[in-house]
Design a protein around this motif. Structure first.
Motif, mmCIF file in Angstrom:
data_model
loop_
_atom_site.group_PDB
_atom_site.id
_atom_site.type_symbol
_atom_site.label_atom_id
_atom_site.label_comp_id
_atom_site.label_asym_id
_atom_site.label_seq_id
_atom_site.Cartn_x
_atom_site.Cartn_y
_atom_site.Cartn_z
ATOM 1 N N ALA A 1 -0.192 9.882 -0.818
ATOM 2 C CA ALA A 1 -1.165 9.019 -0.291
ATOM 3 C C ALA A 1 -0.465 7.837 0.316
ATOM 4 O O ALA A 1 0.315 7.358 -0.563
ATOM 5 C CB ALA A 1 -2.447 8.670 -1.317
ATOM 6 N N LEU A 2 -0.704 7.554 1.614
ATOM 7 C CA LEU A 2 -0.321 6.151 1.978
ATOM 8 C C LEU A 2 -1.217 5.029 1.852
ATOM 9 O O LEU A 2 -2.557 5.241 2.739
ATOM 10 C CB LEU A 2 0.190 6.443 3.362
ATOM 11 C CG LEU A 2 1.327 7.436 3.452
ATOM 12 C CD1 LEU A 2 1.923 7.505 5.097
ATOM 13 C CD2 LEU A 2 2.555 6.992 2.641
ATOM 14 N N LEU A 3 -1.180 4.035 1.134
ATOM 15 C CA LEU A 3 -2.365 2.952 1.209
ATOM 16 C C LEU A 3 -1.340 1.657 1.797
ATOM 17 O O LEU A 3 -0.812 0.701 1.350
ATOM 18 C CB LEU A 3 -2.491 2.373 -0.271
ATOM 19 C CG LEU A 3 -3.662 1.412 -0.057
ATOM 20 C CD1 LEU A 3 -4.914 1.785 0.577
ATOM 21 C CD2 LEU A 3 -3.901 0.971 -1.753
ATOM 22 N N LEU A 4 -1.182 1.704 3.255
ATOM 23 C CA LEU A 4 -0.615 0.616 4.048
ATOM 24 C C LEU A 4 -1.064 0.028 5.300
ATOM 25 O O LEU A 4 -1.930 0.997 5.900
ATOM 26 C CB LEU A 4 0.793 1.555 4.462
ATOM 27 C CG LEU A 4 1.627 2.330 3.454
ATOM 28 C CD1 LEU A 4 2.638 3.016 4.126
ATOM 29 C CD2 LEU A 4 2.528 1.171 2.531
ATOM 30 N N PRO A 5 -0.896 -1.021 5.709
ATOM 31 C CA PRO A 5 -1.187 -1.346 6.935
ATOM 32 C C PRO A 5 -0.605 -1.098 8.024
ATOM 33 O O PRO A 5 0.307 -0.180 7.822
ATOM 34 C CB PRO A 5 -0.706 -2.992 6.829
ATOM 35 C CG PRO A 5 0.415 -3.008 5.841
ATOM 36 C CD PRO A 5 0.067 -1.967 5.067
ATOM 37 N N ALA A 6 -0.971 -1.472 9.376
ATOM 38 C CA ALA A 6 -0.408 -0.625 10.512
ATOM 39 C C ALA A 6 0.948 -1.712 10.823
ATOM 40 O O ALA A 6 1.058 -2.283 11.578
ATOM 41 C CB ALA A 6 -1.080 -0.973 11.710
ATOM 42 N N GLY B 1 5.718 10.108 25.865
ATOM 43 C CA GLY B 1 7.052 9.360 25.596
ATOM 44 C C GLY B 1 6.902 7.874 26.184
ATOM 45 O O GLY B 1 7.893 7.482 26.677
ATOM 46 N N ALA B 2 5.933 7.353 25.842
ATOM 47 C CA ALA B 2 5.596 5.782 26.220
ATOM 48 C C ALA B 2 5.886 4.997 25.166
ATOM 49 O O ALA B 2 6.464 5.310 24.296
ATOM 50 C CB ALA B 2 4.137 5.760 26.805
ATOM 51 N N THR B 3 5.569 3.856 25.471
ATOM 52 C CA THR B 3 5.897 2.553 24.573
ATOM 53 C C THR B 3 4.582 2.283 23.989
ATOM 54 O O THR B 3 3.617 1.761 24.650
ATOM 55 C CB THR B 3 6.648 1.476 25.175
ATOM 56 O OG1 THR B 3 7.895 2.010 25.614
ATOM 57 C CG2 THR B 3 6.938 0.415 24.240
ATOM 58 N N VAL B 4 4.441 1.836 22.609
ATOM 59 C CA VAL B 4 3.392 1.367 22.113
ATOM 60 C C VAL B 4 3.740 -0.039 21.179
ATOM 61 O O VAL B 4 4.574 -0.190 20.731
ATOM 62 C CB VAL B 4 2.811 2.300 21.080
ATOM 63 C CG1 VAL B 4 3.750 2.752 20.020
ATOM 64 C CG2 VAL B 4 1.597 1.808 20.502
ATOM 65 N N VAL B 5 2.842 -0.957 21.800
ATOM 66 C CA VAL B 5 2.782 -2.184 20.910
ATOM 67 C C VAL B 5 1.853 -2.386 19.827
ATOM 68 O O VAL B 5 0.526 -2.105 19.929
ATOM 69 C CB VAL B 5 2.359 -3.393 21.873
ATOM 70 C CG1 VAL B 5 2.561 -4.798 21.189
ATOM 71 C CG2 VAL B 5 3.501 -3.346 23.056
ATOM 72 N N LEU B 6 2.481 -2.033 18.534
ATOM 73 C CA LEU B 6 1.470 -2.305 17.265
ATOM 74 C C LEU B 6 1.466 -3.431 16.809
ATOM 75 O O LEU B 6 2.161 -4.410 16.380
ATOM 76 C CB LEU B 6 2.234 -1.183 16.439
ATOM 77 C CG LEU B 6 1.634 -0.902 14.949
ATOM 78 C CD1 LEU B 6 0.225 0.027 15.455
ATOM 79 C CD2 LEU B 6 2.455 -0.230 14.009
ATOM 80 N N LYS B 7 -0.174 -3.752 16.678
ATOM 81 C CA LYS B 7 -0.504 -5.280 16.004
ATOM 82 C C LYS B 7 -1.132 -4.749 14.520
ATOM 83 O O LYS B 7 -2.018 -3.954 14.709
ATOM 84 C CB LYS B 7 -1.386 -5.677 17.076
ATOM 85 C CG LYS B 7 -1.921 -7.070 16.737
ATOM 86 C CD LYS B 7 -0.792 -8.033 17.195
ATOM 87 C CE LYS B 7 -1.403 -9.583 16.865
ATOM 88 N NZ LYS B 7 -0.175 -10.488 17.282
#
Length: 715
Positions: free
Chosen positions: A173-178, A378-384
């Motif tokens: 289990a992962l309890l993590l933010p983005a 295969g694009a780029t993602v900006v993760l906030k």
């Protein structure tokens, strides 16, 4: 002479074509055809990728699960391409591959796996021959040989918190933010043949423990910033015999160790695909928790016992029910992960686009559609990590964002921001998401356009999805026969009073005519399965309907009422039964009522949704009847719902009554109460509102009511 007669017709032909193109039906037909072609191309591309992975050398990275081989393909094709941008730092696809390989090796070491050169005998066998051998069944032999290879005594094994062992298919289990770490851990677990479970970050105490039990988690990885809030749960977590890690440096509570420090000591080389390749594409790949609205509910006395004694079930006896108001662990198959690789391709997004993602990764929208969809093209993602309405457009300009993914609330927050310079000075061309109200849709496009909105509809555990690729405001998709070749569904008549589909004399369901709200159902078959939830099969009760259009057929019940208008556009109407939607989640009123009913000073409870001006969905409101000679204890009530209900399911309003009205069949009256709302000037009983800042229920006065309508109160 004939040519002279044809000349006027030829001159009129362009005018005729222009006139036809102005006819909306023709434009929509062209759009339907274009989407159908795009969908067929997407399907063929995914099938080709899957076939290539099946034929790949099982000892190579491209012979693994869909996440593993897709990432390996991207590294081979465009290693330097930026995959992820987070807090100004850029990560290439090659970096993502290396980081996830380190994670996978750390978990494989814990499993006792050791690379054995003898398994790659250098026998001159080519990749094609090895792939054929693997596909014929030899891959299971290879996997068994590798998993029983002994670990060297001088090799360190990650410690974790307790003594539970991990095996192939174990759940972590992962309890993590983005954050990037969420992705590296997720990808690494997949490569190691383990299953990730994405736990909603707001859950603590009872809801958290329920999630861990329901998916059968053997380990838990927690973000360091969450450790302090987990202190009341530590003894229960230890009782579950979980391995406990923190995803970062300490100080850590007793029993936790720094997983990332252990990962940093591992090698970054590629891993053999047989470690993660599923035996069947319908095998469970991971778990995502949904606010499921079906399944068994805890009886009031069970909740009361749980809250008082805090007794914890044994870890080898997972819950066979879905406690009231708590999420269910939806099984996500390898097929679904593969299908989600095509999401952005279906939305006409390309590899040169930059996608802005500020949704939580424990939701399907953020993880499967956002991240896996990005891998697919295969694009780029900006993760906030955290959404900021005031920073949104500045971020888009800074990173050259062209596409962003939304839920309805996100767009409402942006529209409610004060006007600013440059809010139209951006490169965003497309917004993709779900839950956007028509009024917000129009205001959003008018204020921040020109840009397109592509509204979608789907469920985490569902087998049907719709795309409003035409961009018709307020619609969630199309109901054309062409679209149903891609994702078949039907709308059937639904009896709100009985909570069941209407059936004819032969016992079959009845399709609804145009303009009438109907229950959306989708046929269940090998290509569109329903895998259900972890735990008891009863959790899926009501999600499957039989004998819908012919005896013996099986359809998935979405639980949603939709309307198809005269133009073939689908519009969301409402949730069925005692449910409503709030903050992007489905809230079951009966389950919330069961939790409240566990309080010994409450005699009767009726929960329903009320419309709040300017808000998406409906907010929860509870009508309460006190037990004789018992005072209303608001402090206990808030503490109770904060422990046993997720934040989105906690009632925003309370009304205190002497009794509750029921129908002649003893069903609670909800419609009248919902219609009365929460206006203190018209509702002549005590009213309370949840003050989220103070963490308490306070009297709902006229001043509070006016502030709420003015948008000055966070609800």
């Amino acid at each position: 002479m004939a040519a002279l007669l044809l000349l006027p017709l030829l001159l009129l032909l362009p005018l005729l074509l222009l006139k036809l193109l102005r006819w909306p039906w023709l434009r929509w037909l062209i759009a339907d055809l274009a989407f159908t072609v795009r969908a067929r191309r997407c399907k063929r591309a995914l099938q080709a990728r899957a076939a290539a992975a099946a034929a790949a050398d099982p000892r190579g990275p491209e012979g693994g699960c869909s996440l593993a081989w897709r990432l390996s393909q991207l590294v081979r094709e465009r290693p330097g391409r930026t995959f992820l941008i987070h807090h100004g730092r850029h990560y290439s696809y090659a970096q993502a591959e290396r980081e996830s390989n380190r994670v996978a090796r750390a978990f494989l070491r814990l499993r006792g796996w050791k690379e054995d050169p003898n398994l790659d005998r250098g026998d001159g066998m080519g990749a094609t021959e090895k792939g054929a051998r693997y596909a014929s069944g030899a891959g299971d032999t290879i996997r068994r040989e590798a998993e029983h290879a002994p670990i060297q005594d001088d090799e360190a094994v990650p410690e974790g918190g307790n003594s539970a062992s991990l095996e192939s298919g174990s759940v972590v289990a992962l309890l993590l933010p983005a954050t990037p770490e969420f992705l590296w851990l997720w990808f690494g677990l997949a490569k190691a043949g383990l299953q990730a479970a994405f736990v909603p970050t707001a859950l603590r105490r009872g809801p958290l423990l329920h999630c861990l039990r329901s998916c059968g988690a053997r380990a838990l990885v927690v973000a360091p910033e969450f450790l302090e809030s987990l202190e009341p749960d530590l003894s229960d977590l230890k009782d579950l015999q979980l391995k406990l890690w923190a995803a970062g440096p300490g100080p850590h509570p007793e029993g936790f160790s720094d997983l990332l420090a252990e990962v940093a000591t591992e090698g970054e080389g590629p891993l053999p695909g047989y470690l993660s390749a599923p035996r069947n594409i319908l095998d469970t790949c991971l778990y995502i928790f949904t606010s499921g609205t079906t399944g068994l509910a805890l009886h009031a006395w069970e909740v009361r016992t749980w809250s008082c004694s805090r007794t914890v079930r044994s870890s080898d006896s997972p819950c066979d029910f879905s406690p009231s108001g708590l999420p269910k662990a939806a099984r996500i198959s390898h097929m679904k992960v593969l299908q989600c690789q095509g999401f952005y391709q279906l939305c006409d997004v390309h590899q040169n686009d930059v996608i802005y993602l500020t949704l939580p990764l424990y939701h399907m929208s953020g993880s499967l559609l956002g991240i896996v969809g990005c891998l697919g093209i295969g694009a780029t993602v900006v993760l906030k990590t955290k959404f900021s309405a005031s920073q949104f457009w500045e971020d888009c300009r800074e990173h050259g964002v062209t596409v962003f993914q939304y839920i309805g609330e996100l767009c409402r927050y942006l529209v409610n921001q004060p006007p600013s310079e440059g809010e139209r000075n951006h490169g965003v061309r497309l917004a993709v998401g779900s839950g956007l109200r028509l009024d917000i849709w129009n205001r959003f496009v008018q204020r921040f356009g020109p840009l397109r909105v592509l509204e979608t509809y789907g469920l985490t555990e569902g087998n049907v999805a719709t795309f409003n690729y035409i961009g018709y405001p307020g619609a969630v998709g199309r109901s054309s026969w062409l679209y149903k070749l891609f994702s078949p569904f039907s709308l059937i008549r639904y009896d709100v009073a009985s909570g069941e589909p209407v059936r004819d004399e032969q016992g079959l369901c009845v399709p609804v005519p145009t303009g009438e709200a109907g229950l959306m159902v989708a046929p269940v078959n090998q290509g569109a399965p329903f895998l259900g939830y972890a735990g008891s099969p009863e959790l899926a009760q009501g999600k499957l309907l039989q004998d819908v259009f012919r005896p013996g057929d099986v359809f998935f019940n979405t639980g949603d009422l939709l309307v198809c208008d005269a133009y073939g556009f689908l519009r969301f109407h409402d949730r069925t039964g005692d449910t409503f939607r709030w903050k992007g989640e489905n809230v079951a009123t009966t389950e919330v009522a069961t939790v409240l009913g566990a309080l010994d000073f409450l005699q009767d409870v009726n929960v329903y949704g009320v419309t709040v001006p300017g808000q998406e969905g409906k907010a929860g409101m509870a009508a309460l009847v006190l037990c004789p000679h018992h005072p209303l204890d608001l402090d206990r009530l808030y503490a109770h719902i904060a422990e046993f209900l997720p934040p989105y399911a906690q009632p925003r309003f309370l009304r205190i009554q002497e009794s509750l009205d029921t129908t002649e069949t003893f069903k609670q009256q909800k419609v009248r109460l919902a219609g009365e709302g929460f206006n203190p000037s018209t509702v002549q009983v005590p009213l309370y509102i949840l003050d989220q800042t103070a963490g308490a229920y306070v009297p709902l006065t006229s001043a509070w009511y006016d502030a709420l309508l003015a948008g000055q109160v966070r609800i």
